[in-house]
Design an enzyme around this catalytic site. Structure first.
Site, PDB file in Angstrom:
ATOM      1  N   ASP A  49       0.830  -1.210   0.000  1.00  0.00           N
ATOM      2  CA  ASP A  49       0.000   0.000   0.000  1.00  0.00           C
ATOM      3  C   ASP A  49       0.867   1.264   0.000  1.00  0.00           C
ATOM      4  OD1 ASP A  49      -2.183  -1.769   0.309  1.00  0.00           O
ATOM      5  OD2 ASP A  49      -2.023  -1.665   2.491  1.00  0.00           O
ATOM      6  N   GLU A  79     -11.023   0.590  -4.291  1.00  0.00           N
ATOM      7  CA  GLU A  79     -10.380   1.057  -3.062  1.00  0.00           C
ATOM      8  C   GLU A  79      -9.067   1.755  -3.448  1.00  0.00           C
ATOM      9  OE1 GLU A  79      -9.507  -2.350  -0.655  1.00  0.00           O
ATOM     10  OE2 GLU A  79      -8.263  -3.297  -2.189  1.00  0.00           O
TER      11      GLU A  79
END
Length: 498
Positions: A17, A239
């Site tokens: 991430d 997302e």
């Protein structure tokens, strides 16, 4: 000379991430923190890594920047810190935005240094004249991204929508029926309710205090169920919100509902008017030049763009250890064309190296960017995320390697600069009866050498493959054909003297 390969951090580190930002002459990576053989996402505390802008091969660990239990909402330390982002606020301090699991709020922490440590500051909230200033819970607070514009105005982005355009509608229950359910079932239904309240990428401007919203959040990019007629069809928001300003345009990077790809949208405004641009990277190269079959086991993806001097890079991650819970950061140089578009980039083993790796010396086998066999999954199955049935990157006792290699497995690397290469040495263990081929293409038809294996390798053993290849820059693929199972730890080049 110094080199770097993908993953760009140590092979024993798991920072997925990754959001890259340049502060004070260094590139900082803000990501979540997985563990080896994890059983859930993001099981460790936030740890920051950084590198000088003039040497992206020199990464250092800045240490733990924020611990899970610093937020009062997680004082019992039962939830995981999911994907964060950081911006420099108008006051010159650095603000960290994060969320816990599917818990319905966005936390904020602050530090005087981009490396941290960060201290808890509060939770994003409405202004007093809207809902009495309560904490933001609506539209699924998840994967926050934050951006400070040139004029000092600050914008927050977040959201979650069902992956693969799946229906996730919660059952319709009365308050009494919901209260009568077991706690786990009730929490699951509450989570699904929050998800379906969102199903889009959201945006909102923040006050200079960095925590109070100026208004109610609005849709920034449509989710998979809301893309008809928008131009986002087939690549709706899932997302992983990320935002950058490049050449006066706003680039919103996100994971589409395909999950393995990072897409982008562009606007002249920071929080609205976004138009779909395309796919920047897939962690299986799906979509690249029309490819439909992945070159690496697929999994979720999250990352962002950073400009370092005159170059641009996309940071993203791959899956290891047979699950989605041990992810490692990757990076590739990208091009932003004069019209503002970004061509999809291929995943490589050389990443931030600035060119191919030397065709000499030795390399960990685990830097493979291509890992396929006849059963490589062509899609993401969230009902069964375990990838352990196929060859995969694993780590045992701090040693990373390619594990459970079977008949038909191809392990590939992009790219090496071959000069006077006369052979390859593979460090293997296991029991295997068959042929090991070295080739220059993924179909392994351009064979440059091979050897026969017909014995048990009870410990790590070097196996030599004589090769014949002209000098040049090539991808390298190793194919295993036969019966049995092998592990692959190290790849080395033999060179002839001139």
């Amino acid at each position: 000379m110094e080199q770097i390969f993908n993953p760009y951090l140590p092979l024993t580190e798991y920072i997925p991430d990754g959001e890259p930002h340049v502060f004070d002459g260094r590139v900082y990576i803000y990501g979540s923190h997985d563990v080896t053989g994890g059983t859930a996402y993001c099981q460790d505390h936030y740890t920051v890594w950084s590198a000088p802008v003039d040497n992206l091969k020199d990464w250092r660990c800045e240490g733990v920047s924020y611990r899970r239990n610093q937020d009062p909402s997680n004082a019992d330390d039962k939830m995981q810190l999911w994907a964060p982002d950081v911006t420099k606020g108008p006051d010159g301090r650095y603000y960290l935005y994060y969320c816990f699991s599917f818990y319905p709020e966005i936390g904020v922490a602050v530090s005087d240094s981009p490396a941290g440590p960060f201290e808890f500051y509060g939770h994003v909230k409405y202004p007093d004249h809207i809902l009495g200033g309560k904490t933001l819970e609506e539209y699924m607070p998840f994967d926050p991204a934050v951006f400070t514009d040139d004029d000092g105005r600050v914008y927050l982005y977040y959201g979650f929508a069902p992956a693969c355009e799946k229906e996730m509608a919660p059952p319709k229950l009365s308050p009494e029926e919901l209260a009568a359910l077991p706690e786990d079932s009730r929490k699951m239904i509450e989570t699904l309710t929050r998800i379906t309240m969102g199903e889009n990428g959201m945006a909102v401007e923040l006050e200079p205090d960095m925590i109070t919203m100026k208004d109610t959040p609005h849709v920034c990019v449509p989710g998979g169920h809301h893309t008809a007629g928008t131009g986002f069809e087939g690549h709706g928001f899932f997302e992983a919100s990320s935002i950058r300003k490049i050449n006066g345009k706003y680039y919103f990077v996100y994971s589409s509902h395909k999950s393995h790809e990072l897409c982008y949208a562009v606007s002249d405004k920071p929080a609205e008017g976004f138009v779909y641009g395309g796919t920047i990277v897939s962690n299986g190269d799906v979509g690249l030049n029309g490819r439909t079959k992945p070159v690496y086991p697929l999994g979720n993806n999250h990352g962002g763009i950073v400009q370092v001097k005159d170059d641009f890079y996309i940071f993203y991650h791959r899956q290891t250890n047979g699950t989605e819970f041990s992810r490692q950061g990757y990076a590739e140089k990208i091009r932003i064309l004069p019209d503002g578009s970004i061509p999809q980039v291929e995943i490589t083993s050389c990443g931030l190296n600035g060119g191919p790796l030397y065709g000499s010396g030795s390399y960990p086998a685990a830097i493979a960017c291509h890992l396929t066999h006849p059963k490589t999954s062509e899609g993401i199955d969230y009902k069964n995320p375990d990838l352990a049935f196929q060859p995969r990157i694993v780590q045992r006792q701090n040693v990373p390697f390619v594990g459970d290699i079977q008949d038909g497995t191809v392990v590939g690397y992009k790219y090496f600069d071959f000069k006077n290469v006369s052979g390859l040495s593979l460090e293997l263990r296991g029991t295997f009866k068959g042929t090991v081929k070295a080739a220059l293409n993924e179909d392994c038809t351009e064979v440059i050498g091979q050897t026969v294996l017909d014995r048990e390798l009870s410990c790590w053993t070097n196996i030599s493959i004589p090769v014949q290849v002209k000098d040049g820059i090539y991808a390298l693929y190793v194919k295993f054909e036969g019966e049995g199972t092998l592990d692959f730890k190290q790849l080395a080049f033999d060179t002839k003297t001139t």
